[in-house]
Enzyme design. Structure first.
Site, PDB file in Angstrom:
ATOM      1  N   HIS A 135      44.377  54.731  25.091  1.00  0.00           N
ATOM      2  CA  HIS A 135      44.819  54.394  26.327  1.00  0.00           C
ATOM      3  C   HIS A 135      46.145  54.949  26.424  1.00  0.00           C
ATOM      4  O   HIS A 135      47.173  54.471  26.677  1.00  0.00           O
ATOM      5  CB  HIS A 135      45.184  52.853  26.343  1.00  0.00           C
ATOM      6  CG  HIS A 135      45.228  52.295  27.635  1.00  0.00           C
ATOM      7  ND1 HIS A 135      46.402  52.039  28.311  1.00  0.00           N
ATOM      8  CD2 HIS A 135      44.144  51.830  28.569  1.00  0.00           C
ATOM      9  CE1 HIS A 135      46.315  51.703  29.269  1.00  0.00           C
ATOM     10  NE2 HIS A 135      44.910  51.448  29.751  1.00  0.00           N
ATOM     11  N   ASP A 152      40.394  50.193  35.595  1.00  0.00           N
ATOM     12  CA  ASP A 152      40.262  51.092  34.843  1.00  0.00           C
ATOM     13  C   ASP A 152      39.350  50.521  33.533  1.00  0.00           C
ATOM     14  O   ASP A 152      39.225  51.153  32.476  1.00  0.00           O
ATOM     15  CB  ASP A 152      41.427  51.962  34.355  1.00  0.00           C
ATOM     16  CG  ASP A 152      42.609  51.035  33.977  1.00  0.00           C
ATOM     17  OD1 ASP A 152      42.594  49.945  34.325  1.00  0.00           O
ATOM     18  OD2 ASP A 152      43.146  51.411  32.673  1.00  0.00           O
ATOM     19  N   HIS A 153      39.211  49.105  33.682  1.00  0.00           N
ATOM     20  CA  HIS A 153      38.708  48.512  32.506  1.00  0.00           C
ATOM     21  C   HIS A 153      37.248  47.759  32.764  1.00  0.00           C
ATOM     22  O   HIS A 153      36.523  47.453  32.010  1.00  0.00           O
ATOM     23  CB  HIS A 153      39.626  47.353  31.826  1.00  0.00           C
ATOM     24  CG  HIS A 153      40.770  47.828  31.108  1.00  0.00           C
ATOM     25  ND1 HIS A 153      41.008  47.766  29.782  1.00  0.00           N
ATOM     26  CD2 HIS A 153      41.981  48.553  31.718  1.00  0.00           C
ATOM     27  CE1 HIS A 153      42.150  48.542  29.379  1.00  0.00           C
ATOM     28  NE2 HIS A 153      42.675  48.847  30.587  1.00  0.00           N
ATOM     29  N   HIS A 174      50.469  41.143  30.059  1.00  0.00           N
ATOM     30  CA  HIS A 174      50.311  42.166  30.841  1.00  0.00           C
ATOM     31  C   HIS A 174      50.794  41.878  32.390  1.00  0.00           C
ATOM     32  O   HIS A 174      51.032  40.707  32.601  1.00  0.00           O
ATOM     33  CB  HIS A 174      48.839  42.793  30.794  1.00  0.00           C
ATOM     34  CG  HIS A 174      48.582  44.293  31.442  1.00  0.00           C
ATOM     35  ND1 HIS A 174      49.505  45.257  31.380  1.00  0.00           N
ATOM     36  CD2 HIS A 174      47.727  44.624  32.256  1.00  0.00           C
ATOM     37  CE1 HIS A 174      49.062  46.187  31.995  1.00  0.00           C
ATOM     38  NE2 HIS A 174      47.891  45.687  32.779  1.00  0.00           N
ATOM     39  N   HIS A 178      41.643  44.595  35.627  1.00  0.00           N
ATOM     40  CA  HIS A 178      41.910  46.071  36.165  1.00  0.00           C
ATOM     41  C   HIS A 178      40.823  46.993  36.169  1.00  0.00           C
ATOM     42  O   HIS A 178      40.140  46.972  35.174  1.00  0.00           O
ATOM     43  CB  HIS A 178      43.156  46.756  35.486  1.00  0.00           C
ATOM     44  CG  HIS A 178      44.556  46.075  36.040  1.00  0.00           C
ATOM     45  ND1 HIS A 178      45.744  46.088  35.042  1.00  0.00           N
ATOM     46  CD2 HIS A 178      45.083  45.559  37.115  1.00  0.00           C
ATOM     47  CE1 HIS A 178      46.800  45.434  35.608  1.00  0.00           C
ATOM     48  NE2 HIS A 178      46.338  45.238  36.904  1.00  0.00           N
ATOM     49  N   ASP A 196      45.135  45.756  27.622  1.00  0.00           N
ATOM     50  CA  ASP A 196      46.550  46.122  28.084  1.00  0.00           C
ATOM     51  C   ASP A 196      47.545  45.066  27.530  1.00  0.00           C
ATOM     52  O   ASP A 196      47.433  43.816  27.738  1.00  0.00           O
ATOM     53  CB  ASP A 196      46.660  46.369  29.524  1.00  0.00           C
ATOM     54  CG  ASP A 196      45.900  47.698  30.146  1.00  0.00           C
ATOM     55  OD1 ASP A 196      45.370  48.263  29.047  1.00  0.00           O
ATOM     56  OD2 ASP A 196      46.054  47.939  31.130  1.00  0.00           O
ATOM     57  N   HIS A 222      40.443  42.595  30.704  1.00  0.00           N
ATOM     58  CA  HIS A 222      41.022  42.195  31.866  1.00  0.00           C
ATOM     59  C   HIS A 222      40.534  42.934  33.197  1.00  0.00           C
ATOM     60  O   HIS A 222      39.505  43.592  33.182  1.00  0.00           O
ATOM     61  CB  HIS A 222      42.585  42.184  31.691  1.00  0.00           C
ATOM     62  CG  HIS A 222      42.780  43.788  31.840  1.00  0.00           C
ATOM     63  ND1 HIS A 222      42.826  44.594  30.570  1.00  0.00           N
ATOM     64  CD2 HIS A 222      43.645  44.657  32.651  1.00  0.00           C
ATOM     65  CE1 HIS A 222      43.408  45.974  30.858  1.00  0.00           C
ATOM     66  NE2 HIS A 222      43.829  45.841  32.162  1.00  0.00           N
TER      67      HIS A 222
END
Length: 352
Positions: free
Chosen positions: A288, A83-84, A158, A81, A229, A79
């Site tokens: 995570h 942090d990914h 999510h 976001h 997530d 996805h």
């Protein structure tokens, strides 16, 4: 939640040994001990490997791993976001400066991943020598297939569109019983390849034999589940049944989740463990973890051990808690073993 793992496999007649390299195991933001999500997958014996998610700083983690950046040829993003995926720009740029970095990279991800990458590279005046190809999606289905694996995606739950990946190893024919063939007077030679394919064969003496009589039972391919997530691990559906390994976020414990002042669209250890237990998943790897959970116990602070203890209450197969730089190996019988842990080595040396 995002994790990076690398699957390495050693190919034999019984398949590959799969190796997973965890490059980042923190949720949202890095900590002193954990970077944000990234996971490498590489069937050992192959020259190329795949990356699942690429949080900021992933290329730094790779410098301390056995993975070769120029040999990376597929990237799967769960996805959008940061942090990914914020590590993609630097990683692709660095790769393009390396010898061998001109080989193509195929990037899979939700709609928007192509625009994001192309825009950042354009505005930072980067011209990659390696061609980038993209497969964007907004619905579930098969994404990629080669001689050994089929990769499909699963829609998860999510705050933003988030996806999980199912890596399915293809079934393999059973082993060929050459000793039996020789006992039956079938001499070694090109005819053996036909017998291995379970074909009907006419021998020189006129006998007709069925190759299926000399081949063992089909060996079912293993299934690895890699989650983005997600607050509903059951969304992996039928792929969960007897999966060899499930790698999934466990950002919180139930207690920590209840104490939040906002709704977190992440999973607790209990939630993931219950689903894995119900579906007889053979190996569960949690990752995570919220930065609120430190790695080493300290008075008055939450520790990752609490996440592990909660999971153990509800999952009774092989449970593992991922740390940065951990390398796990999945053998042909679906036994998962930690074969290298740079963090654990460093931590031990610091406490001598």
């Amino acid at each position: 939640m995002l994790m990076v793992f690398i699957v390495e496999e050693k190919y034999t007649s019984r398949g590959f040994i799969l190796q997973f390299h965890f490059l980042g195991t923190s949720a949202g933001s890095p900590t002193v001990e954990r970077n944000v999500t990234a996971l490498g997958f590489m069937p050992r014996g192959r020259k190329n490997w795949w990356l699942f998610d690429c949080g900021e700083g992933t290329q730094q983690r790779l410098l301390r791993s056995s993975l070769s950046l120029p040999k990376l040829n597929k990237i799967f993003i769960t996805h959008m976001h940061g942090d990914h995926c914020y590590g993609l720009f630097g990683l692709l740029t660095s790769r393009g400066l390396m010898s061998g970095g001109e080989e193509a990279v195929h990037i899979f991800g939700p709609k928007g991943i192509k625009e994001m990458i192309k825009t950042v590279l354009k505005l930072s005046y980067v011209n990659l020598s390696a061609p980038l190809t993209f497969t964007e999606f907004d619905e579930a289905g098969d994404l990629f297939e080669d001689d050994e694996f089929i990769v499909s995606n699963v829609r998860l739950s999510h705050d933003v569109p988030s996806w999980g990946y199912v890596v399915k190893e293809k079934d393999r024919p059973g082993s060929f019983d050459s000793a039996k063939a020789i006992r039956d007077g079938i001499k070694p030679g090109p005819i053996y390849s036909k017998l291995k394919n379970a074909e009907m064969v006419t021998l020189e003496d006129g006998r007709e034999v069925n190759g299926a009589d000399y081949v063992g039972e089909t060996q079912k391919g293993r299934v690895a589940l890699i989650g983005g997530d997600n607050d509903r691990p059951q969304l992996f559906g039928d792929a969960l049944k007897g999966a060899a390994v499930m790698i999934h976020e466990a950002t919180h414990t139930e207690e920590a989740m209840a104490g939040l002042s906002f709704r977190s669209r992440h999973s607790t250890a209990k939630r993931v463990a219950e689903v894995a237990e119900e579906n007889q998943v053979k190996n569960l790897v949690l990752t995570h973890f919220s930065p609120r959970f430190i790695t080493k116990k300290r008075k008055g602070m939450k520790c990752v051990d609490e996440i592990e203890d909660e999971a153990k209450e509800f999952f009774h197969q092989d449970l593992h808690m991922a740390r940065d730089y951990d390398v796990y190996e999945l053998d042909r019988e679906s036994k998962l073993k930690l074969i290298d842990s740079r963090y654990r080595k460093d931590h031990k040396s610091l406490n001598k």
